[in-house]
Motif scaffolding. Structure first.
Motif, PDB file in Angstrom:
ATOM      1  N   PHE A  86       0.729  -1.011   0.071  1.00 19.47           N
ATOM      2  CA  PHE A  86      -0.129  -0.140  -0.064  1.00 19.47           C
ATOM      3  C   PHE A  86       0.627   1.230  -0.046  1.00 19.47           C
ATOM      4  N   VAL A  87       2.021   1.137   0.702  1.00 21.81           N
ATOM      5  CA  VAL A  87       2.795   2.561   0.430  1.00 21.81           C
ATOM      6  C   VAL A  87       3.397   2.605  -0.871  1.00 21.81           C
ATOM      7  N   PHE A 139       6.564  -1.563  -9.592  1.00 18.98           N
ATOM      8  CA  PHE A 139       6.995  -2.203  -7.868  1.00 18.98           C
ATOM      9  C   PHE A 139       8.027  -3.080  -7.861  1.00 18.98           C
ATOM     10  N   LEU A 140       8.109  -3.759  -8.891  1.00 13.62           N
ATOM     11  CA  LEU A 140       9.142  -4.837  -9.090  1.00 13.62           C
ATOM     12  C   LEU A 140      10.646  -4.054  -9.397  1.00 13.62           C
ATOM     13  N   HIS A 158      -0.007  -7.438  -4.333  1.00 16.78           N
ATOM     14  CA  HIS A 158      -1.097  -7.042  -3.642  1.00 16.78           C
ATOM     15  C   HIS A 158      -1.353  -5.490  -3.725  1.00 16.78           C
ATOM     16  N   THR A 159      -0.658  -4.706  -4.416  1.00 17.36           N
ATOM     17  CA  THR A 159      -0.671  -3.312  -4.866  1.00 17.36           C
ATOM     18  C   THR A 159      -2.119  -3.442  -5.752  1.00 17.36           C
ATOM     19  N   GLU A 160      -2.303  -4.519  -6.401  1.00 14.85           N
ATOM     20  CA  GLU A 160      -3.676  -4.522  -7.022  1.00 14.85           C
ATOM     21  C   GLU A 160      -4.781  -4.514  -6.148  1.00 14.85           C
ATOM     22  N   ILE A 161      -4.562  -4.847  -4.846  1.00 11.59           N
ATOM     23  CA  ILE A 161      -5.669  -4.686  -4.015  1.00 11.59           C
ATOM     24  C   ILE A 161      -5.872  -2.950  -3.663  1.00 11.59           C
ATOM     25  N   TYR A 162      -4.928  -2.518  -3.510  1.00  7.45           N
ATOM     26  CA  TYR A 162      -4.762  -0.966  -3.269  1.00  7.45           C
ATOM     27  C   TYR A 162      -5.554  -0.265  -4.507  1.00  7.45           C
ATOM     28  N   PHE A 163      -5.349  -0.530  -5.741  1.00  6.99           N
ATOM     29  CA  PHE A 163      -5.846   0.096  -6.529  1.00  6.99           C
ATOM     30  C   PHE A 163      -7.456  -0.181  -6.813  1.00  6.99           C
ATOM     31  N   SER A 164      -7.884  -1.512  -6.519  1.00  9.86           N
ATOM     32  CA  SER A 164      -9.055  -1.888  -6.621  1.00  9.86           C
ATOM     33  C   SER A 164      -9.840  -1.307  -5.532  1.00  9.86           C
ATOM     34  N   LEU A 165      -9.351  -1.070  -4.212  1.00  8.16           N
ATOM     35  CA  LEU A 165     -10.033  -0.144  -3.477  1.00  8.16           C
ATOM     36  C   LEU A 165     -10.193   1.347  -3.829  1.00  8.16           C
ATOM     37  N   ILE A 208      -1.708   9.240   3.892  1.00  4.85           N
ATOM     38  CA  ILE A 208      -1.190   8.309   4.850  1.00  4.85           C
ATOM     39  C   ILE A 208      -0.677   7.104   4.221  1.00  4.85           C
ATOM     40  N   SER A 209       0.325   6.259   4.609  1.00  2.66           N
ATOM     41  CA  SER A 209       0.900   5.075   4.065  1.00  2.66           C
ATOM     42  C   SER A 209       1.903   5.568   3.158  1.00  2.66           C
ATOM     43  N   ARG A 210       2.560   6.682   3.086  1.00  2.00           N
ATOM     44  CA  ARG A 210       3.482   7.189   1.987  1.00  2.00           C
ATOM     45  C   ARG A 210       5.138   6.983   2.561  1.00  2.00           C
ATOM     46  N   HIS A 211       4.973   6.502   3.668  1.00  2.00           N
ATOM     47  CA  HIS A 211       6.360   6.303   4.227  1.00  2.00           C
ATOM     48  C   HIS A 211       6.460   4.914   4.956  1.00  2.00           C
ATOM     49  N   GLN A 212       7.732   4.353   4.750  1.00  2.00           N
ATOM     50  CA  GLN A 212       7.698   2.887   5.322  1.00  2.00           C
ATOM     51  C   GLN A 212       7.946   3.228   6.717  1.00  2.00           C
TER      52      GLN A 212
END
Length: 247
Positions: free
Chosen positions: A67-68, A149-150, A173-180, A243-247
């Motif tokens: 998500f980050v 991402f890779l 799992h980045t695909e889940i982020y974009f789905s939401l 939010i979630s822009r930093h590790q």
């Protein structure tokens, strides 16, 4: 029916203002009923968007690194500009309600037109953002790309955020982020489109003097709808962009 009954019935009908529906005994009863219906509708909307917010927070907790990295693909400038636009539209809509209450027809029409234009501007910016996601193949589906991402060095946004390569299983799992992202912003945009269509109708009616003759309920309740849609974005913007822009 006797003549006296006819006169009583005629007098009773005459007492009703033209905007009172026949199935309400008094204008206050109509206002209370429509107000209750509007708040009930907004409550269902809160539960609807609340479910998506909850899903987002759960998945964000499970797949935080994904998500980050995915959030870095969103443009904060466009998101901030859209937030400013919607806050401005809330002000113009509030001024429209005030204008209707004060029976200022010209001011009401102007405020509705400004709100209409600001709503279109919001959708225009959202179209720019969606176009970028399509170009980078970040739309969930068969053509979804994990390249950003890779191999972060191949993507400008990922390089600027100093992203590190994600493992394949986490990158998926980045695909889940974009789905939401598309589900939440897409439903919000749909509500905006509906609101803009209603605004177009209201502008025509307002120019005919429909809302400045003492009956302002329609403008007031639409104002509640418009403010609700704006508030949803106030939650979406930090949740998706900040939010979630930093590790």
């Amino acid at each position: 029916m006797s003549d006296s009954s006819t006169l009583v019935h005629a007098d009773h009908a005459h007492e009703h203002p033209p905007y009172q529906r026949h199935h309400f005994e008094t204008m206050q009863q109509q206002v209370d009923a429509t107000g209750f219906a509007m708040w009930l509708f907004l409550l269902t909307e809160i539960m609807f968007f609340g479910g998506m917010f909850t899903a987002y927070l759960i998945y964000r907790n499970w797949y935080y690194p994904a998500f980050v990295a995915a959030s870095h693909q969103l443009n904060i400038f466009w998101g901030s500009l859209n937030t400013l636009i919607l806050i401005s539209s809330s002000f113009t809509m509030a001024m429209g309600v005030w204008s209707a209450q004060m029976r200022k027809q010209g001011a009401l029409v102007l405020c509705l037109i400004l709100t209409f234009i600001l709503g279109l501007a919001f959708l225009g910016i959202k179209t720019i953002e969606y176009k970028e996601k399509f170009e980078k193949h970040h739309v969930p589906g068969a053509h979804y790309s994990l390249q950003s991402f890779l191999n972060p060095d191949s993507d400008q946004e990922a390089r600027e955020a100093h992203d590190k390569p994600l493992p394949l299983d986490m990158a998926r799992h980045t695909e889940i982020y974009f789905s939401l992202y598309f589900a939440m912003t897409g439903m919000h945009a749909l509500h905006m489109i509906i609101g803009i269509c209603i605004l177009g109708f209201m502008i025509v009616r307002a120019r005919q003097g429909a809302y400045t003759g003492g009956h302002v309920s329609f403008v007031e309740y639409f104002g509640l709808y418009w403010h609700f849609v704006d508030i949803v974005w106030i939650f979406l913007f930090p949740l998706l962009y900040l939010i979630s822009r930093h590790q």
